[in-house]
Motif scaffolding. Structure first.
Motif, PDB file in Angstrom:
ATOM      1  N   GLU A  65       0.896   4.083  -3.028  1.00 43.06           N
ATOM      2  CA  GLU A  65       0.492   5.463  -2.750  1.00 43.06           C
ATOM      3  C   GLU A  65       1.608   6.448  -3.070  1.00 43.06           C
ATOM      4  O   GLU A  65       1.341   7.548  -3.591  1.00 43.06           O
ATOM      5  N   LEU A  99      -9.173   5.721  -8.458  1.00 40.18           N
ATOM      6  CA  LEU A  99      -8.454   6.896  -8.959  1.00 40.18           C
ATOM      7  C   LEU A  99      -9.393   7.735  -9.825  1.00 40.18           C
ATOM      8  O   LEU A  99     -10.200   7.200 -10.587  1.00 40.18           O
ATOM      9  N   ASP A 155      -9.065  -2.123  -4.286  1.00 38.46           N
ATOM     10  CA  ASP A 155      -8.254  -1.555  -3.201  1.00 38.46           C
ATOM     11  C   ASP A 155      -8.207  -0.031  -3.279  1.00 38.46           C
ATOM     12  O   ASP A 155      -8.258   0.650  -2.244  1.00 38.46           O
ATOM     13  N   TYR A 156      -8.087   0.511  -4.496  1.00 39.80           N
ATOM     14  CA  TYR A 156      -7.991   1.965  -4.684  1.00 39.80           C
ATOM     15  C   TYR A 156      -8.920   2.389  -5.818  1.00 39.80           C
ATOM     16  O   TYR A 156      -9.217   1.607  -6.738  1.00 39.80           O
ATOM     17  N   CYS A 207      -7.330  10.162  -5.281  1.00 42.27           N
ATOM     18  CA  CYS A 207      -7.039   8.754  -5.045  1.00 42.27           C
ATOM     19  C   CYS A 207      -7.606   8.367  -3.686  1.00 42.27           C
ATOM     20  O   CYS A 207      -7.358   9.046  -2.679  1.00 42.27           O
ATOM     21  N   TYR A 208      -8.392   7.268  -3.642  1.00 45.29           N
ATOM     22  CA  TYR A 208      -9.048   6.835  -2.407  1.00 45.29           C
ATOM     23  C   TYR A 208      -8.747   5.360  -2.156  1.00 45.29           C
ATOM     24  O   TYR A 208      -8.811   4.529  -3.084  1.00 45.29           O
ATOM     25  N   LEU A 209      -8.439   5.039  -0.924  1.00 40.75           N
ATOM     26  CA  LEU A 209      -8.347   3.653  -0.468  1.00 40.75           C
ATOM     27  C   LEU A 209      -9.738   3.232  -0.019  1.00 40.75           C
ATOM     28  O   LEU A 209     -10.314   3.842   0.881  1.00 40.75           O
ATOM     29  N   PHE A 258       0.825  -1.208   0.000  1.00 38.11           N
ATOM     30  CA  PHE A 258       0.000   0.000   0.000  1.00 38.11           C
ATOM     31  C   PHE A 258       0.866   1.267   0.000  1.00 38.11           C
ATOM     32  O   PHE A 258       0.603   2.215  -0.745  1.00 38.11           O
TER      33      PHE A 258
END
Length: 283
Positions: free
Chosen positions: A216, A239, A236-237, A228-230, A212
């Motif tokens: 990032e 964008l 998982d992400y 960008c978000y987890l 991770f």
């Protein structure tokens, strides 16, 4: 006078020193002295009565009131004399004057008390709270700056209803504690030919803190990724990318997105319409 009794000693002393607020007994004594001093003698009174009878018998247009003390007769060549105030008149006038003067002093004292309370309320309102809390004034400042970040300190102080110095201190404190991350212009994407919005779901090959952190760090270096978000779920992400066209995204996807560390799978979603974007926070 209950209001005068509750006044501070300086105000009481000022009221006692004023000549118009003397006691009524003193006014009566002065009125008696004035009446004795200005009492007309018997000869003068007889002359006045004779003149009055003569004027009434001859049918003269001049009334008897014109020959009274202190008024000028149309047939007389002497200058008019001023009439001194008698004791009864002094006793009749003095109480009303005293009451009006006392009312003015009381009104002035109440105005001073109101101004003092207003200043205390304003000082309490403009006091800066602690560093760990935001009060209603801070939230109001944030709302106005969120709507228009180009407001000057004077304009912002007027809208929030505080002084300019207090507004500047509060705004600097908000910047210092990161309540305001920064101030920047919001550019129209069509003006710089970045109209296409693409959402990309990314799945990593390993769900470890090291993978991770590596992903990032690499994503932060890409300028075309604006968000960008987890997330939790199948990906998982997530964008958010802005590009000029689908061909431009195709090149970025093959050359940069798939080469990110730990990427196993991606899934692309093209946005058809932006309903809302960069909306202000509701608080």
């Amino acid at each position: 006078m209950k209001v005068i009794a509750t006044m501070p000693s300086p105000v009481k002393a000022a009221i006692r020193k004023r000549p118009m607020l003397a006691t009524f007994g003193r006014s009566r004594r002065e009125g008696r002295r004035t009446s004795r001093r200005n009492r007309p003698n018997a000869k003068r009174q007889m002359l006045l009565e004779a003149k009055s009878r003569t004027a009434s018998q001859s049918g003269s247009a001049c009334s008897t009131e014109s020959f009274m003390i202190g008024q000028h007769s149309p047939h007389s060549k002497t200058m008019p004399k001023r009439t001194a105030v008698s004791g009864s008149e002094a006793r009749g006038r003095m109480p009303s004057v005293c009451c009006w003067d006392a009312a003015l002093v009381i009104a002035f004292y109440l105005c001073l008390e109101w101004v003092k309370s207003f200043r205390n309320c304003r000082e309490m309102k403009e006091s800066v709270p602690g560093d760990d809390e935001l009060d209603a004034i801070d939230l109001n400042i944030l709302r106005h700056l969120q709507k228009n970040g180009r407001l000057t300190n004077a304009e912002l102080a007027t809208k929030v209803n505080i002084s300019a110095a207090t507004c500047h201190r509060r705004t600097q404190r908000l910047f210092k504690k990161k309540a305001i991350r920064g101030v920047r212009a919001i550019i129209d994407p069509t003006a710089i030919d970045l109209e296409v919005v693409v959402m990309v779901g990314v799945v990593l090959d390993r769900s470890t803190p090291e993978s991770f952190a590596a992903f990032e760090k690499a994503v932060k270096a890409l300028g075309f990724v604006i968000e960008c978000y987890l997330i939790a779920g199948d990906y998982d992400y997530f964008l958010k990318i802005r590009v000029s066209s689908m061909q431009a995204f195709n090149r970025l996807h093959g050359n940069q997105l798939l080469t990110l560390p730990g990427v196993r799978q991606t899934r692309t979603f093209f946005v058809m319409k932006e309903v809302t974007d960069n909306a202000p926070l509701a608080f």
